[in-house]
Write a protein that holds these residues in place. Structure first.
Motif, PDB file in Angstrom:
ATOM      1  N   ASP A  93      -7.375   9.256  -7.391  1.00 44.36           N
ATOM      2  CA  ASP A  93      -6.701   8.563  -8.487  1.00 44.36           C
ATOM      3  C   ASP A  93      -7.493   7.331  -8.909  1.00 44.36           C
ATOM      4  O   ASP A  93      -7.082   6.193  -8.650  1.00 44.36           O
ATOM      5  CB  ASP A  93      -5.288   8.127  -8.068  1.00 44.36           C
ATOM      6  N   PRO A  94      -8.649   7.521  -9.571  1.00 46.53           N
ATOM      7  CA  PRO A  94      -9.431   6.349  -9.996  1.00 46.53           C
ATOM      8  C   PRO A  94      -8.593   5.422 -10.873  1.00 46.53           C
ATOM      9  O   PRO A  94      -7.836   5.871 -11.729  1.00 46.53           O
ATOM     10  CB  PRO A  94     -10.578   6.956 -10.802  1.00 46.53           C
ATOM     11  N   GLY A  95      -8.718   4.145 -10.610  1.00 46.77           N
ATOM     12  CA  GLY A  95      -7.973   3.155 -11.388  1.00 46.77           C
ATOM     13  C   GLY A  95      -6.621   2.810 -10.809  1.00 46.77           C
ATOM     14  O   GLY A  95      -6.021   1.807 -11.181  1.00 46.77           O
ATOM     15  N   GLU A  96      -6.096   3.627  -9.908  1.00 46.58           N
ATOM     16  CA  GLU A  96      -4.818   3.338  -9.257  1.00 46.58           C
ATOM     17  C   GLU A  96      -5.051   2.357  -8.107  1.00 46.58           C
ATOM     18  O   GLU A  96      -6.028   2.457  -7.385  1.00 46.58           O
ATOM     19  CB  GLU A  96      -4.165   4.617  -8.718  1.00 46.58           C
ATOM     20  N   PHE A  97      -4.146   1.406  -7.951  1.00 48.34           N
ATOM     21  CA  PHE A  97      -4.289   0.383  -6.922  1.00 48.34           C
ATOM     22  C   PHE A  97      -3.420   0.690  -5.718  1.00 48.34           C
ATOM     23  O   PHE A  97      -2.299   1.193  -5.848  1.00 48.34           O
ATOM     24  CB  PHE A  97      -3.875  -0.989  -7.480  1.00 48.34           C
ATOM     25  N   PHE A 112      -2.964 -12.359   4.125  1.00 50.27           N
ATOM     26  CA  PHE A 112      -3.806 -11.548   3.248  1.00 50.27           C
ATOM     27  C   PHE A 112      -2.912 -10.822   2.261  1.00 50.27           C
ATOM     28  O   PHE A 112      -1.970 -10.139   2.653  1.00 50.27           O
ATOM     29  CB  PHE A 112      -4.583 -10.522   4.088  1.00 50.27           C
ATOM     30  N   THR A 113      -3.199 -10.984   0.977  1.00 50.96           N
ATOM     31  CA  THR A 113      -2.567 -10.153  -0.047  1.00 50.96           C
ATOM     32  C   THR A 113      -3.686  -9.634  -0.922  1.00 50.96           C
ATOM     33  O   THR A 113      -4.606 -10.388  -1.276  1.00 50.96           O
ATOM     34  CB  THR A 113      -1.561 -10.937  -0.920  1.00 50.96           C
ATOM     35  N   GLY A 114      -3.629  -8.367  -1.243  1.00 52.59           N
ATOM     36  CA  GLY A 114      -4.692  -7.817  -2.064  1.00 52.59           C
ATOM     37  C   GLY A 114      -4.411  -6.394  -2.478  1.00 52.59           C
ATOM     38  O   GLY A 114      -3.411  -5.787  -2.084  1.00 52.59           O
ATOM     39  N   ALA A 115      -5.321  -5.883  -3.271  1.00 52.63           N
ATOM     40  CA  ALA A 115      -5.212  -4.504  -3.759  1.00 52.63           C
ATOM     41  C   ALA A 115      -6.604  -3.903  -3.836  1.00 52.63           C
ATOM     42  O   ALA A 115      -7.579  -4.599  -4.135  1.00 52.63           O
ATOM     43  CB  ALA A 115      -4.547  -4.476  -5.127  1.00 52.63           C
ATOM     44  N   MET A 116      -6.667  -2.611  -3.573  1.00 51.33           N
ATOM     45  CA  MET A 116      -7.937  -1.893  -3.637  1.00 51.33           C
ATOM     46  C   MET A 116      -7.802  -0.726  -4.602  1.00 51.33           C
ATOM     47  O   MET A 116      -6.750  -0.094  -4.693  1.00 51.33           O
ATOM     48  CB  MET A 116      -8.350  -1.391  -2.262  1.00 51.33           C
ATOM     49  N   THR A 117      -8.888  -0.459  -5.312  1.00 56.17           N
ATOM     50  CA  THR A 117      -8.932   0.669  -6.239  1.00 56.17           C
ATOM     51  C   THR A 117     -10.312   1.303  -6.186  1.00 56.17           C
ATOM     52  O   THR A 117     -11.266   0.705  -5.674  1.00 56.17           O
ATOM     53  CB  THR A 117      -8.584   0.223  -7.678  1.00 56.17           C
ATOM     54  N   TYR A 118     -10.397   2.480  -6.727  1.00 61.10           N
ATOM     55  CA  TYR A 118     -11.676   3.175  -6.853  1.00 61.10           C
ATOM     56  C   TYR A 118     -12.084   3.102  -8.310  1.00 61.10           C
ATOM     57  O   TYR A 118     -11.334   3.480  -9.194  1.00 61.10           O
ATOM     58  CB  TYR A 118     -11.529   4.625  -6.396  1.00 61.10           C
TER      59      TYR A 118
END
Length: 157
Positions: free
Chosen positions: A11-15, A39-45
């Protein structure tokens, strides 16, 4: 905290969001951690790389750079990290977010803090904190190698 990043390719673009607290193995010799690091964060492709964006925050105690008085501060560190897709080719690839966060933390701790903007520091002779008052040291010292030059500027009788 282990992030399963291989599945992000689907799911490219999904966090994927992450939120956890940890205690880094090292915060530097002068930094005293008063709270755990949040730590707070989000990762995506993003098509060619995995992108991690987030924030680290904690309360710390650091010595004033001028007078060594302990200074309590809240550190809020924003970061953006990119991980090349070629380093994580498997579908079951993982990244240890706590390791990444620890590295970001240790490199982001301020090297210098001040207890106050007009901190006077320590006397270079006796070590007294000059914010607490003047010391009795003679501050007009001359390098003994230059003492002979004093005779050149003395008025002649």
């Amino acid at each position: 905290m282990i992030a399963e990043i291989g599945r992000l390719r689907d799911d490219p673009g999904e966090f994927t969001d992450y939120d956890f607290v940890f205690v880094p193995a090292d915060s530097g010799e002068d930094c005293i951690l008063l709270t755990s690091v949040h730590f707070t964060g989000a990762m995506t492709y993003g098509g060619t790389a995995f992108l991690l964006k987030g924030k680290l925050s904690a309360r710390v105690q650091l010595p004033c750079s001028r007078c060594l008085t302990p200074v309590e501060e809240k550190l809020d560190i924003d970061f953006d990290e990119e991980f090349d897709e070629q380093e994580y080719p498997d579908e079951d690839a993982v990244i240890d977010l706590e390791d990444i966060a620890s590295e970001i933390w240790i490199t982001s701790i301020p090297m210098q803090v001040l207890c106050r903007e007009d901190c006077k520091g320590l006397c270079s002779l006796c070590g007294k904190n000059l914010n607490e008052g003047e010391c009795d040291c003679l501050t007009e010292s001359i390098d003994p190698r230059l003492e002979i030059l004093r005779d050149l500027i003395k008025p002649q009788d």
